[in-house]
Enzyme design. Structure first.
Site, PDB file in Angstrom:
ATOM      1  CB  SER A  55      -0.888   0.005   1.247  1.00 36.66           C
ATOM      2  OG  SER A  55      -1.544   1.247   1.410  1.00 36.66           O
ATOM      3  CE1 TYR A  84      -4.176  -1.849   5.343  1.00 34.50           C
ATOM      4  CE2 TYR A  84      -3.422   0.355   4.746  1.00 34.50           C
ATOM      5  CZ  TYR A  84      -3.884  -0.896   4.383  1.00 34.50           C
ATOM      6  OH  TYR A  84      -4.056  -1.194   3.053  1.00 34.50           O
TER       7      TYR A  84
END
Length: 246
Positions: A141, A154
């Protein structure tokens, strides 16, 4: 290079990026093994792929369970004769501010986003080493590059995936011919945000959702790009964000 007859395992294949990637690769000749927990959705996807002339195998499983991953590899080899590729796509993003202490959600992200990737690599590596060939693509990501409010855990998990990918590349590509790619998308129109339970985060996310995000197909195209290169070419990282995202 086309992907004719290459056997590729895709995790998190029941929706979003995984589903789009399965369709894209099958369209270009790959034999895809579909892994996720939702068997009904996988069967529907298999039907869609086969209706377009592609080949797909459904093997339900949880990426956090090593035995499930071993079963996926075993059935892929039994059905397709080999394992040429792994797309580690399954992931969770229940964002929250640290002081909310949503520790159960932290642990789930570590289990799926990091351990799930490790389980996938450990399951396919013996087959790939035996064949001196393979591709491993890990969906990381843009969060691996920058922190954003509520994303501490995250971001940490996706940073781990990015760095693990580079370690894999350096150790496996020269010795075994196994190329490794980390794909790092920005905001994508998927159901990833559906796992957020922190109301303060939901409010902050509303502004982001107003911009034109990436589509799952955009990430599928990036996966195809990495896989379709000549063997001498390893695409290390693909950092892909919406034009409107700062």
């Amino acid at each position: 290079m086309n992907l004719e007859n290459r056997a590729i395992i895709i995790t998190g294949a029941s929706s979003g990026i995984g589903e789009a990637t399965a369709k894209k690769l099958a369209k270009h000749g790959a034999k895809v093994t579909l892994m996720a927990r939702s068997e009904d959705k996988l069967k529907a996807l298999k039907s869609d792929i086969e209706n377009e002339g592609g080949k797909a195998l459904v093997v339900p499983g949880d990426v956090t369970n090593k035995k499930d991953f071993d079963k996926v590899v075993e059935k892929t080899v039994s059905e397709f004769g080999k394992v040429d590729g792994l797309i580690n796509n399954a992931g969770l993003m229940p964002l929250s501010f640290i002081d909310k202490l949503k520790t159960d959600e932290w642990e789930k992200m570590v289990d799926v986003n990091i351990k799930g990737v490790l389980n996938g690599v450990s399951a396919v590596l013996p087959e790939m080493k035996k064949n001196d060939n393979g591709d491993i693509i890990n969906i990381s990501s843009m969060a691996a590059h920058r922190y954003f409010p509520g994303g501490a855990v995250y971001c940490a998990t996706k940073s781990a995936v990015k760095m693990f990918s580079e370690g894999l590349r350096q150790e496996l590509a020269p010795k075994y011919g196994i190329n490794v790619t980390s794909i790092e998308p920005g905001a994508v129109a998927t159901n990833l945000t559906s796992t957020i339970t922190d109301e303060d985060i939901k409010e902050k996310m509303s502004g982001m959702l107003e911009m034109e995000t990436l589509e799952s197909e955009d990430i599928a195209n990036a996966v195809y790009y990495a896989l379709s290169q000549p063997k001498r070419v390893n695409i290390n990282d693909v950092y892909i964000v919406p034009s409107e995202q700062k």
